[in-house]
Scaffold this active site. Structure first.
Site, short mmCIF file in Angstrom:
data_model
loop_
_atom_site.label_atom_id
_atom_site.label_comp_id
_atom_site.label_asym_id
_atom_site.label_seq_id
_atom_site.Cartn_x
_atom_site.Cartn_y
_atom_site.Cartn_z
N TYR A 1 -0.02 5.93 6.29
CA TYR A 1 -0.39 4.91 5.30
C TYR A 1 -1.44 5.46 4.32
CZ TYR A 1 -1.92 0.14 3.87
OH TYR A 1 -2.25 -1.00 3.19
N LYS B 1 -0.82 5.87 0.26
CA LYS B 1 -1.67 5.18 -0.71
C LYS B 1 -2.45 6.18 -1.57
CE LYS B 1 -0.62 0.91 0.49
NZ LYS B 1 0.22 0.07 -0.38
P1 NAP Z 1 2.33 -8.67 4.06
O1 NAP Z 1 1.61 -9.96 4.20
O2 NAP Z 1 2.88 -7.99 5.25
O3 NAP Z 1 3.51 -8.89 2.99
C1 NAP Z 1 4.32 -7.80 2.65
C2 NAP Z 1 5.25 -8.19 1.53
O4 NAP Z 1 5.99 -7.01 1.17
C3 NAP Z 1 6.25 -9.24 1.91
O5 NAP Z 1 6.52 -10.05 0.78
C4 NAP Z 1 7.49 -8.43 2.29
O6 NAP Z 1 8.70 -9.13 2.09
C5 NAP Z 1 7.38 -7.29 1.29
N1 NAP Z 1 8.08 -6.07 1.69
C6 NAP Z 1 7.88 -5.32 2.81
N2 NAP Z 1 8.72 -4.27 2.81
C7 NAP Z 1 9.45 -4.36 1.66
C8 NAP Z 1 10.48 -3.58 1.10
N3 NAP Z 1 10.93 -2.48 1.71
N4 NAP Z 1 11.02 -3.97 -0.09
C9 NAP Z 1 10.57 -5.09 -0.71
N5 NAP Z 1 9.60 -5.87 -0.21
C10 NAP Z 1 9.05 -5.51 0.95
O7 NAP Z 1 1.40 -7.58 3.36
P2 NAP Z 1 0.07 -7.75 2.49
O8 NAP Z 1 -1.09 -7.69 3.39
O9 NAP Z 1 0.21 -8.86 1.53
O10 NAP Z 1 0.09 -6.36 1.71
C11 NAP Z 1 0.54 -6.24 0.37
C12 NAP Z 1 0.13 -4.87 -0.15
O11 NAP Z 1 -1.28 -4.75 -0.07
C13 NAP Z 1 0.69 -3.69 0.63
O12 NAP Z 1 1.01 -2.65 -0.23
C14 NAP Z 1 -0.45 -3.30 1.53
O13 NAP Z 1 -0.37 -1.95 1.90
C15 NAP Z 1 -1.61 -3.57 0.62
N6 NAP Z 1 -2.88 -3.77 1.34
C16 NAP Z 1 -3.04 -4.78 2.21
C17 NAP Z 1 -4.26 -4.92 2.87
C18 NAP Z 1 -4.54 -6.03 3.83
O14 NAP Z 1 -5.59 -5.98 4.47
N7 NAP Z 1 -3.68 -7.02 3.98
C19 NAP Z 1 -5.29 -4.01 2.61
C20 NAP Z 1 -5.08 -2.99 1.71
C21 NAP Z 1 -3.87 -2.88 1.08
P3 NAP Z 1 9.69 -9.50 3.34
O15 NAP Z 1 9.00 -10.56 4.13
O16 NAP Z 1 10.95 -9.96 2.69
O17 NAP Z 1 9.84 -8.20 4.11
#
Ligand code: NAP
Length: 247
Positions: free
Chosen positions: A158, A162
């Site tokens: 990861y 990133k």
């Molecule tokens: P999340 O709640 O797990 O949601 C992930 C989203 O991405 C869902 O809408 C999912 O749709 C979609 N997705 C996953 N795989 C996909 C694919 N192959 N093609 C298209 N859509 C896909 O994640 P989140 O926490 O909101 O994270 C969003 C972004 O922020 C990510 O890039 C993550 O790395 C980054 N981030 C998150 C955090 C954190 O603490 N949460 C911190 C730093 C960075 P489906 O349900 O249809 O699969």
């Protein structure tokens, strides 16, 4: 909603941070939002419904960002149905984690994370950047992570994905700056979403200066600024949204 509203594509727009970004872009900018998802149709439909209930405009667009053919097919179909419109805003948000110590990491876990985050960024951006450049206006925002900025044990895959996108953000920003297409990244720390739902927030919050996880809306606010006219001179940047959790 007027026919001339800007079109924004948010990958992974159905849940978590992406969902908050979709709602914000529709509410604050009146954009027509393409809510991408890959498996959760109900959640994506709900985002579209909320936007429409609030007087906005949105539609779902299903594809796996890691699957180049599926990305191209879906975006070509959308363009054919909307010949006069251009996707002017891309938010590359879709991402997954497959955590584990590097020495024990499987090829599958390495590839899955790189394919969704890094290859996903490439598949979407490579497909849509040319019309933006021709249009001499565009906004690209990549959702990266504190893990890509400072590295995180147990997340070598990861962190690598990133960090690679951060490099790509800075390089692409330089390539297309003259055409008024900006490329920036936001690097969230710990945000309360499905991705972090199994974490012990109380325990982990001790290392966060603000003493809490962030909210998806707090990431969406920065994205909303970066796509605004007010951010026209900002490109190649990474905005950290982490409650003070710097290395
Ligand atoms: P999340 O709640 O797990 O949601 C992930 C989203 O991405 C869902 O809408 C999912 O749709 C979609 N997705 C996953 N795989 C996909 C694919 N192959 N093609 C298209 N859509 C896909 O994640 P989140 O926490 O909101 O994270 C969003 C972004 O922020 C990510 O890039 C993550 O790395 C980054 N981030 C998150 C955090 C954190 O603490 N949460 C911190 C730093 C960075 P489906 O349900 O249809 O699969």
């Amino acid at each position: 909603m007027s026919e001339v509203s800007k079109v924004a594509l948010v990958t992974g727009g159905s849940r978590g941070i992406g969902r908050a970004i979709c709602l914000k872009l529709a509410a604050e900018h009146g954009m027509h939002v393409l809510v991408n998802y890959t498996s959760g149709a109900t959640a994506a439909d709900e985002v579209v419904s909320i936007i429409k209930e609030n007087g906005g405009s949105a539609e779902v667009i299903r594809f796996d960002v890691a699957d180049k053919e599926a990305v191209n097919a879906a975006l070509d179909a959308w363009q054919t149905a909307n010949p006069d419109r251009i996707i002017e805003v891309i938010v590359n948000n879709a991402g997954i984690t497959r955590d584990g110590l590097f020495m024990a990491m499987s090829d599958e876990d390495w590839n899955a994370v790189l394919n969704v985050s890094l290859q996903g960024f490439y598949n979407i951006t490579r497909k849509l950047v040319q019309p933006m450049v021709r249009n001499r206006h565009g906004r690209i925002v990549n959702v990266v992570s504190v893990s890509g900025v400072m590295g995180n044990a147990g997340q070598v895959n990861y962190s690598a994905a990133k960090a690679a996108i951060i490099g790509a953000t800075k390089a692409l920003a330089k390539e297309i700056a003259k055409r008024n297409v900006t490329v920036n990244a936001v690097a969230p720390g710990f945000i309360a979403t499905d991705m972090t739902k199994d974490f012990d927030e109380k325990e982990m919050a001790r290392m966060i200066p603000m003493g809490r996880f962030g909210k998806p809306e707090e990431v969406a606010a920065a994205v909303s600024f970066l796509v605004s006219d007010g951010a026209a001179y900002i490109t190649g940047n990474v905005i950290n949204i982490n409650g003070g959790l710097h290395c």
